[in-house]
Design a protein around this motif. Structure first.
Motif, PDB file in Angstrom:
ATOM      1  N   GLN A 221      77.511  77.556  50.311  1.00  7.83           N
ATOM      2  CA  GLN A 221      77.353  78.775  50.013  1.00  7.83           C
ATOM      3  C   GLN A 221      76.071  79.093  50.634  1.00  7.83           C
ATOM      4  O   GLN A 221      75.055  78.322  50.817  1.00  7.83           O
ATOM      5  N   GLN A 222      76.214  80.177  51.120  1.00  9.43           N
ATOM      6  CA  GLN A 222      75.105  80.610  52.055  1.00  9.43           C
ATOM      7  C   GLN A 222      73.713  80.748  50.971  1.00  9.43           C
ATOM      8  O   GLN A 222      72.632  80.330  51.522  1.00  9.43           O
ATOM      9  N   THR A 223      73.876  81.065  49.770  1.00  7.97           N
ATOM     10  CA  THR A 223      72.650  81.142  48.878  1.00  7.97           C
ATOM     11  C   THR A 223      72.081  79.936  48.731  1.00  7.97           C
ATOM     12  O   THR A 223      70.898  79.851  48.482  1.00  7.97           O
TER      13      THR A 223
ATOM     14  N   GLN B 214      69.924  78.984  51.572  1.00  4.99           N
ATOM     15  CA  GLN B 214      68.797  79.774  51.767  1.00  4.99           C
ATOM     16  C   GLN B 214      67.955  79.445  50.786  1.00  4.99           C
ATOM     17  O   GLN B 214      66.465  79.274  51.274  1.00  4.99           O
TER      18      GLN B 214
END
Length: 339
Positions: A80-82, A85
């Protein structure tokens, strides 16, 4: 002898020109120029809004112009991108932006210039992006300094200005100067409204968007050249028509070609928008906006300015110098002088 056609009738049949009454009887003409004045006011309003937003809010420049760090990361499993990040933020990186590159295992990480960048940026990012049960490999790291980004931004503005100047020169040589100015105003209209949309909606402006703007300048000029060429042809072919009638006829004749060309390019842009991933997303958005604005500009801005400057048939008539000129000879009689 009875079956022969008179010479004057043969000449009429082979005459390549026709009157405006004959053309209107045979063809349906769309009165595009009927709305040129209210649409000109609309264009002025949109340009003022776009320029006002650019001067007050500015552009949300990407890392290509502001400088920063860009890294390509490959994971063994989908991620997941989150999560990526959050891992980068925890490691001390400020404002990281994570985008997918085709699959959910390949990502592009972008970060602005850091206040205290590590000595070995690649190794530090490699350590920061590791997730539990999902190892990561940093494929490539690019570090762009703020000075380089600023120079790139200025060079980009210079590229746009140079392209407009060269295109104006080309149109002035091929057609008339009033056509050249109209074409450049049309291209400026496309550029300002496209860039202004990114400023108004605070969309990121990076090198891919700049590439789309330059592509739109070339595309819009091509469409404008087609219209100008048909106007020149119809001025020579149709007799007794006003400049507005000639422009309407020319736009009507090229309308089908314009719609088909725009539809084809729009389909490609939509495919890139939905299937091209994050790397082509804003390029596709800029292209779609510019296609609509560019088509409108070719129809109403470029030709409308030419009409405003007094477009007429005389602009396309070539004055040929006669091969033989009559010479006036004055005879002076000496006897007349003596008297």
């Amino acid at each position: 002898m009875a079956n022969q056609t008179p010479l004057n009738q043969q000449a009429a049949n082979t005459d390549p020109t026709e009157t405006i009454e004959q053309y209107q009887h045979d063809e349906l003409v769309i009165r595009f120029m009927r709305f040129r004045k209210p649409l000109a006011l609309l264009s002025m309003l949109l340009v003022i809004i776009a320029l006002g937003s650019i001067m007050t809010k500015g552009l949300h420049l990407g890392l290509d112009f502001t400088g920063g760090i860009a890294a390509e990361v490959n994971y063994t499993q989908a991620v997941q991108q989150t999560d990526v990040q959050a891992a980068l933020t925890k490691a001390g990186f400020h404002d990281p932006v994570v985008q997918y590159l085709g699959t959910q295992r390949d990502l592009l990480v972008r970060m602005p210039a850091q206040e205290k960048p590590p000595t070995d940026v690649s190794a530090y990012i490699q350590q920061a992006v590791q997730l539990p049960n999902n190892s990561a490999t940093v494929q490539k790291v690019d570090v762009v300094g703020s000075q380089v980004g600023s120079d790139l931004y200025l060079h980009s503005l210079g590229a746009i200005g140079l392209s407009l100047l060269l295109m104006m020169t080309y149109v002035a040589i091929r057609f008339q100067f009033k056509f050249a100015v109209g074409a450049v105003i049309s291209l400026l209209h496309v550029t300002i409204l496209t860039v202004g949309a990114f400023s108004v909606f605070n969309w990121p402006f990076d090198l891919t968007v700049l590439a789309a703007v330059l592509a739109l300048i070339g595309y819009s000029l091509n469409d404008t050249i087609v219209v100008f060429d048909r106007i020149r042809e119809n001025f020579r072919k149709i007799r007794g028509a006003s400049a507005i009638e000639i422009v309407d006829i020319s736009l009507t004749e090229t309308f089908r070609r314009t719609v088909m060309t725009v539809a084809t390019v729009a389909l490609v842009a939509l495919a890139m928008l939905f299937l091209g991933g994050d790397g082509l997303y804003w390029f596709s958005v800029a292209l779609l906006i510019g296609l609509v604005v560019g088509t409108y500009s070719s129809v109403y801005i470029a030709t409308g300015y030419a009409i405003f400057m007094g477009l007429s048939r005389q602009d396309f008539i070539v004055n040929v110098k006669p091969e033989f000129e009559e010479e006036v000879v004055v005879f002076n009689d000496p006897k007349a002088r003596s008297k």
